[in-house]
Design a protein around this motif. Structure first.
Motif, PDB file in Angstrom:
ATOM      1  N   ASP A 160      39.757 -58.228  92.146  1.00 27.74           N
ATOM      2  CA  ASP A 160      40.800 -57.999  93.196  1.00 27.74           C
ATOM      3  C   ASP A 160      42.571 -58.400  92.672  1.00 27.74           C
ATOM      4  OD1 ASP A 160      38.626 -57.145  95.040  1.00 27.74           O
ATOM      5  OD2 ASP A 160      38.973 -59.363  96.253  1.00 27.74           O
ATOM      6  N   THR A 161      42.365 -58.870  92.095  1.00 30.63           N
ATOM      7  CA  THR A 161      44.397 -58.809  91.352  1.00 30.63           C
ATOM      8  C   THR A 161      44.619 -57.894  90.610  1.00 30.63           C
ATOM      9  OG1 THR A 161      43.080 -59.921  88.437  1.00 30.63           O
ATOM     10  CG2 THR A 161      43.111 -61.777  90.929  1.00 30.63           C
ATOM     11  N   PRO A 162      46.130 -57.805  90.221  1.00 33.10           N
ATOM     12  CA  PRO A 162      46.542 -56.733  89.657  1.00 33.10           C
ATOM     13  C   PRO A 162      45.774 -56.758  88.182  1.00 33.10           C
ATOM     14  CG  PRO A 162      47.862 -58.434  91.205  1.00 33.10           C
ATOM     15  CD  PRO A 162      46.748 -58.848  90.575  1.00 33.10           C
ATOM     16  N   PHE A 164      43.059 -57.163  86.628  1.00 34.35           N
ATOM     17  CA  PHE A 164      42.307 -56.032  86.622  1.00 34.35           C
ATOM     18  C   PHE A 164      42.588 -54.342  86.193  1.00 34.35           C
ATOM     19  CE2 PHE A 164      38.855 -53.672  89.309  1.00 34.35           C
ATOM     20  CZ  PHE A 164      38.083 -53.681  88.020  1.00 34.35           C
ATOM     21  N   GLN A 165      43.166 -53.810  87.090  1.00 35.45           N
ATOM     22  CA  GLN A 165      43.545 -52.955  86.229  1.00 35.45           C
ATOM     23  C   GLN A 165      43.801 -52.187  85.067  1.00 35.45           C
ATOM     24  OE1 GLN A 165      42.963 -50.173  88.379  1.00 35.45           O
ATOM     25  NE2 GLN A 165      43.698 -48.568  87.549  1.00 35.45           N
ATOM     26  N   ALA A 166      44.274 -53.270  84.586  1.00 36.58           N
ATOM     27  CA  ALA A 166      44.589 -53.358  82.827  1.00 36.58           C
ATOM     28  C   ALA A 166      43.252 -53.308  82.405  1.00 36.58           C
ATOM     29  CB  ALA A 166      45.653 -54.039  82.657  1.00 36.58           C
ATOM     30  N   TRP A 167      42.453 -53.837  82.670  1.00 39.32           N
ATOM     31  CA  TRP A 167      41.325 -54.152  82.124  1.00 39.32           C
ATOM     32  C   TRP A 167      39.915 -53.076  82.454  1.00 39.32           C
ATOM     33  CZ3 TRP A 167      40.235 -56.968  77.740  1.00 39.32           C
ATOM     34  CH2 TRP A 167      41.601 -58.325  78.016  1.00 39.32           C
ATOM     35  N   ARG A 168      40.419 -52.657  83.374  1.00 39.94           N
ATOM     36  CA  ARG A 168      39.736 -51.000  84.011  1.00 39.94           C
ATOM     37  C   ARG A 168      40.746 -49.681  82.835  1.00 39.94           C
ATOM     38  NH1 ARG A 168      41.835 -45.875  85.231  1.00 39.94           N
ATOM     39  NH2 ARG A 168      39.569 -44.743  86.308  1.00 39.94           N
TER      40      ARG A 168
END
Length: 262
Positions: A160-162, A164-168
């Motif tokens: 749910d953290t911002p 996370f998107q970078a790792w995705r």
């Protein structure tokens, strides 16, 4: 940016810290590149030589045709360390990186004086599972499986953290050929017998929320080696060095001190 030309493959690597320091080598997981360790390295003691690399088919290293064998991945880092003049390193491997660590320690004890097996095992999954994953990724790209993969990688609060998107994004931007090539290497690996013959300092690390290599699986492999240690990081999935970098660095630092590598 450094590239090691090993003949049949060119590997991207970083060599940070003190060039004359005791070497610590990091091998990352399936679907990630060497940035996996970005948050941990600054928290480690000064004076170490810190080496990390993108395995074949990942990051900025060459992506050769799939499938790969574990022997090939072990040989790649073996040649990289010979190229860099490294001896008696502590080898920190996460997931497939931990399998590479086991294979290298069995093959070249002159290169490895201790290992950290993080979120890994002597055998991960069954060949049928890997065959299904390879088929799905070949047909639909890594995006076809990103949901289940990321649920195993990270605890729900982290998803749910911002950040996370970078790792995705890192996951889905890995080359499909490199991803399925390494899936094949994992599928064909069973290190229970060779790993049980190791006699060297060993630290196992697991994440309480890890859906890929649950703590009991990690501990089963760690227990193959007499005198090994095991640490569970709570509130972390398959990549605890991302979710809990301070605790990860503290565990690693304590281990390095205990074995006289700092």
């Amino acid at each position: 940016m450094k590239i090691a030309d090993l003949g049949d493959v060119k590997l991207h690597y970083r060599d940070d810290g003190d060039p004359a320091g005791a070497p610590v080598v990091f091998a990352n997981s399936l679907g990630t590149d060497l940035r996996l360790w970005d948050q941990v390295l600054p928290l480690l003691p000064q004076g170490l030589r810190l080496i990390r690399y993108d395995k074949r088919g990942h990051g900025l290293s060459d992506c050769t045709p799939a499938p790969y064998s574990m022997g090939t991945l072990v040989r790649d880092v073996e040649r990289l360390l010979d190229h860099l003049g490294v001896k008696e390193c502590v080898f920190v491997g996460l997931s497939i990186g931990g399998m590479i660590a086991q294979g290298l320690a069995v093959k070249r004890l002159d290169l490895v004086r201790a290992v950290v097996l993080s979120n890994t095992a002597a055998k991960i999954g069954q060949p049928e599972m890997w065959a299904d994953r390879i088929k799905a990724v070949n047909e639909g790209g890594i995006e076809a499986l990103e949901g289940p993969i990321l649920e195993r990688w990270f605890s729900k609060p982290f998803r749910d953290t911002p950040e996370f998107q970078a790792w995705r994004n890192m996951l889905v931007r890995q080359p499909v050929e490199g991803y399925v090539g390494c899936c094949a290497a994992i599928s064909g690996t069973d290190f229970y017998t060779p790993t049980s013959g190791l006699r060297l300092p060993l630290l196992g690390i697991a994440g309480s929320e890890d859906g890929s290599t649950p703590p009991d699986l990690v501990r089963e492999t760690v227990d193959l080696v007499p005198g090994s240690k095991f640490h569970l990081i709570r509130k972390a999935g398959h990549l605890p060095c991302v979710e809990q970098p301070q605790e990860y660095a503290e565990i690693l630092t304590n281990f390095l001190k205990e074995i006289g590598h700092v």
